[in-house]
Design a protein around this motif. Sequence first.
Motif, PDB file in Angstrom:
ATOM      1  N   HIS B  78       0.681  -1.344   0.130  1.00 34.49           N
ATOM      2  CA  HIS B  78      -0.068   0.130   0.108  1.00 34.49           C
ATOM      3  C   HIS B  78       0.796   1.336   0.024  1.00 34.49           C
ATOM      4  O   HIS B  78       1.894   1.446   0.706  1.00 34.49           O
ATOM      5  CB  HIS B  78      -0.756   0.048   1.225  1.00 34.49           C
ATOM      6  CG  HIS B  78      -2.095  -0.544   1.003  1.00 34.49           C
ATOM      7  ND1 HIS B  78      -3.122   0.185   0.484  1.00 34.49           N
ATOM      8  CD2 HIS B  78      -2.693  -1.612   1.249  1.00 34.49           C
ATOM      9  CE1 HIS B  78      -4.286  -0.447   0.507  1.00 34.49           C
ATOM     10  NE2 HIS B  78      -4.136  -1.658   0.561  1.00 34.49           N
ATOM     11  N   PRO B  79       0.307   2.101  -0.505  1.00 36.81           N
ATOM     12  CA  PRO B  79       0.894   3.375  -0.462  1.00 36.81           C
ATOM     13  C   PRO B  79       0.912   4.324   0.708  1.00 36.81           C
ATOM     14  O   PRO B  79       1.512   5.247   1.146  1.00 36.81           O
ATOM     15  CB  PRO B  79       0.674   4.292  -1.857  1.00 36.81           C
ATOM     16  CG  PRO B  79      -0.619   3.588  -2.269  1.00 36.81           C
ATOM     17  CD  PRO B  79      -0.668   2.372  -1.683  1.00 36.81           C
ATOM     18  N   CYS B  80      -0.396   4.012   1.311  1.00 35.68           N
ATOM     19  CA  CYS B  80      -0.818   4.933   2.448  1.00 35.68           C
ATOM     20  C   CYS B  80      -0.304   4.798   3.664  1.00 35.68           C
ATOM     21  O   CYS B  80       0.195   5.473   4.426  1.00 35.68           O
ATOM     22  CB  CYS B  80      -2.270   5.037   2.351  1.00 35.68           C
ATOM     23  SG  CYS B  80      -2.789   3.354   2.690  1.00 35.68           S
ATOM     24  N   ASP B  81       0.092   3.548   3.920  1.00 33.90           N
ATOM     25  CA  ASP B  81       0.564   3.155   5.257  1.00 33.90           C
ATOM     26  C   ASP B  81       1.847   2.758   5.427  1.00 33.90           C
ATOM     27  O   ASP B  81       2.252   1.538   6.057  1.00 33.90           O
ATOM     28  CB  ASP B  81      -0.434   2.439   6.199  1.00 33.90           C
ATOM     29  CG  ASP B  81      -0.994   1.206   5.612  1.00 33.90           C
ATOM     30  OD1 ASP B  81      -0.398   0.620   4.380  1.00 33.90           O
ATOM     31  OD2 ASP B  81      -1.885   0.577   5.981  1.00 33.90           O
ATOM     32  N   GLY B  82       2.894   3.318   4.990  1.00 36.54           N
ATOM     33  CA  GLY B  82       4.389   2.868   5.112  1.00 36.54           C
ATOM     34  C   GLY B  82       4.549   1.761   4.477  1.00 36.54           C
ATOM     35  O   GLY B  82       4.392   1.215   3.728  1.00 36.54           O
TER      36      GLY B  82
END
Lengths: 146, 146
Positions: B78-82
Motif C-alpha cells: 500500500h502507498p498509504c501506510d508505510g
Amino acid sequence: MGISNFPMITSLRTTLKEHGLKDTQPRRFVLQALEKLKKPASPYDIQKWVDAKGGSINAVTVYRIIETFMRIGLVHRHPCDGHFSLCSMPHKKGHHGFLHCTSCGKTQEFHDEQLCKAEERVARTLKFRSSTHVSEILGTCAACAA
Amino acid sequence: MGISNFPMITSLRTTLKEHGLKDTQPRRFVLQALEKLKKPASPYDIQKWVDAKGGSINAVTVYRIIETFMRIGLVHRHPCDGHFSLCSMPHKKGHHGFLHCTSCGKTQEFHDEQLCKAEERVARTLKFRSSTHVSEILGTCAACAA
DNA sequence: ACTGTAAATGCAATATTATTGCTTTTACAA
DNA sequence: TTGTAAAAGCAATAATATTGCATTTACAGT
C-alpha cells in the motif's frame, strides 16, 4: 494527458506559507533532492544527495520533513518499492499517476484527466470524500521490453 | 463496479501449483490471516494473528511468504501506510482499487472496469507493458465524515 | 506407502530503517 | 533588533527487514 513537471524551489516558500510553515534550508534541500533525483527516493537517498552536494542534513530531520510534506500533499509514498520511498511531486488536483518499471526500477509520472475523473466517480459512489488519489502502474517500460 | 471477494483457501493450492510452489501450512496461515483481517496488514500483524489462533509462524517466514505472494500477484503493498503493509487480495485482471480513510485507518477494496480501462490506455499510450495496476484513494469515509 | 531431493521453514545474528525526548538553533513577526 | 514558537540537531532506542546456515517438509517418482 501529460508528463508532470516539478515545482520550482521558488514556489516552495509560497506553498509553505500557505500552510503556516517556515521556509528553511533543510526543507529546500529535501525538495531540491527530490526534484533532481527525478525518481522515488528513500529518506536516506535524500540525505546522501544533500551530503554529496556539500550540504548537510540530519536523518531525523529528513523523516520529519517528509512527514510534513506528505501532510500538505507535496510528496507521497509508493506502493512498489517498500517502506518510506517517495514520489516526487504535487499535482493540481490531488491526482498522482505513476508508471513503475519493475525491470529497471525507474518511475515515470503522468497525469490523465479521464482516469482522475473515474477515481472521483468511484469515491462519490461509495460515499467517500477523497482528498488525494494515486494510480500506480507496474510493468515493463519500452526500453526494457526491447 | 463491485467490492472484491477474498479467495478461498482451497484455491490456494491450485494457484501455488500453477507457479511451481508448494502448498504449506505457513502459506495457508498467511493467506488466511489476510482473508480474515480484511484490511492491509503488516508482516507482524500476520504473525500475531496466527499466534492468536493458536498456530505459530516465524517472522522471517512471513516476510518470505509475502515476497513470494507479491511475486505471483496474490498480495501487494500500500502507498498509504508505510513500509511493508499489505493489501489483501488478487484481482482477476491485475487491477487493484482501494479507498483508504485517513481518519479511521480502514481500507475498503473496490473494482471498477472503467478505471481499469483508463489505466490500461495510459500504459499503452506510453509504450508501457503493464502487469498490475493499483489505484488508491485517500480521504474520509462516510462514517467518519458524519 | 516409501524414499530421495529440492524447496521451504526456522533460528540466530545482524543490518537497516524509523521514532522519541530533549536541547539548541532558526525563521519571522512585532 | 529582539522575543518566541517552530524547526532542526543529537543521542538513544525501537521497530522492521535481511542473511546465512541448519533442519524440516512437500511431493514426485518409484
